[in-house]
Motif scaffolding. Structure first.
Motif, mmCIF file in Angstrom:
data_model
loop_
_atom_site.group_PDB
_atom_site.id
_atom_site.type_symbol
_atom_site.label_atom_id
_atom_site.label_comp_id
_atom_site.label_asym_id
_atom_site.label_seq_id
_atom_site.Cartn_x
_atom_site.Cartn_y
_atom_site.Cartn_z
ATOM 1 N N GLU A 9 50.135 29.633 37.779
ATOM 2 C CA GLU A 9 51.380 30.414 37.743
ATOM 3 C C GLU A 9 51.814 30.806 39.155
ATOM 4 O O GLU A 9 53.000 30.758 39.476
ATOM 5 C CB GLU A 9 51.186 31.662 36.872
ATOM 6 C CG GLU A 9 51.055 31.313 35.406
ATOM 7 C CD GLU A 9 50.499 32.435 34.551
ATOM 8 O OE1 GLU A 9 50.781 32.411 33.340
ATOM 9 O OE2 GLU A 9 49.783 33.319 35.075
ATOM 10 N N GLN A 12 53.272 27.889 40.849
ATOM 11 C CA GLN A 12 54.590 27.568 40.287
ATOM 12 C C GLN A 12 55.640 28.615 40.644
ATOM 13 O O GLN A 12 56.764 28.550 40.163
ATOM 14 C CB GLN A 12 54.494 27.429 38.764
ATOM 15 C CG GLN A 12 53.713 26.213 38.329
ATOM 16 C CD GLN A 12 53.548 26.136 36.815
ATOM 17 O OE1 GLN A 12 53.649 27.128 36.104
ATOM 18 N NE2 GLN A 12 53.263 24.935 36.334
ATOM 19 N N GLY A 13 55.255 29.586 41.466
ATOM 20 C CA GLY A 13 56.222 30.588 41.915
ATOM 21 C C GLY A 13 56.447 31.721 40.934
ATOM 22 O O GLY A 13 57.505 32.347 40.943
ATOM 23 N N ASN A 14 55.465 31.992 40.070
ATOM 24 C CA ASN A 14 55.597 33.088 39.119
ATOM 25 C C ASN A 14 54.480 34.111 39.353
ATOM 26 O O ASN A 14 53.521 34.193 38.581
ATOM 27 C CB ASN A 14 55.555 32.553 37.684
ATOM 28 C CG ASN A 14 55.989 33.605 36.684
ATOM 29 O OD1 ASN A 14 56.063 34.790 36.997
ATOM 30 N ND2 ASN A 14 56.258 33.170 35.473
ATOM 31 N N THR A 16 54.366 37.344 39.026
ATOM 32 C CA THR A 16 54.229 38.395 38.012
ATOM 33 C C THR A 16 53.318 37.919 36.881
ATOM 34 O O THR A 16 52.408 38.637 36.445
ATOM 35 C CB THR A 16 55.604 38.810 37.474
ATOM 36 O OG1 THR A 16 56.419 39.210 38.569
ATOM 37 C CG2 THR A 16 55.486 39.954 36.500
ATOM 38 N N ALA A 17 53.545 36.710 36.402
ATOM 39 C CA ALA A 17 52.685 36.141 35.363
ATOM 40 C C ALA A 17 51.267 35.920 35.905
ATOM 41 O O ALA A 17 50.286 36.142 35.195
ATOM 42 C CB ALA A 17 53.268 34.832 34.848
#
Length: 106
Positions: A9, A12-14, A16-17
């Protein structure tokens, strides 16, 4: 596990997740580490997750949580040091954790 998902995650640039996945993994890792304090592998998982959470940056994670994670990881490493369970990777991690804590505090 959750830590691998968190890494994906994050890549993938997420972030927060990723934080949520790292927190879930930390919950499991801490339970295992407390259940068997002599298990080096579970202790190192706590260190790795502490580093992962402690180095996240952004509005989605409080500096206090980052600092708490880094302090937790450092405590595990310092325990290794007291027990004479050292080696170059542990020595380097001690330096890196202390530096990150110092930078976060000031």
């Amino acid at each position: 596990g959750h830590s691998g998902i968190g890494s994906i995650e994050l890549a993938q640039g997420n972030p927060t997740a990723a934080l949520k996945s790292f927190q879930a993994a930390m919950s499991v890792a801490q339970t295992l580490a407390l259940a068997d304090p002599g298990n080096t592998e579970s202790q190192l998982v706590v260190v790795a997750l502490s580093w992962a959470i402690g180095n996240l940056k952004g509005d989605f994670v409080a500096d206090a949580e980052r600092l708490a994670m880094l302090v937790r990881g450092l405590a595990v490493l310092e325990n290794f040091e007291k027990q004479g369970r050292m080696g170059k990777p542990i020595e380097e991690a001690l330096v890196n954790f202390r530096k990150a804590i110092s930078e976060l505090k000031y």
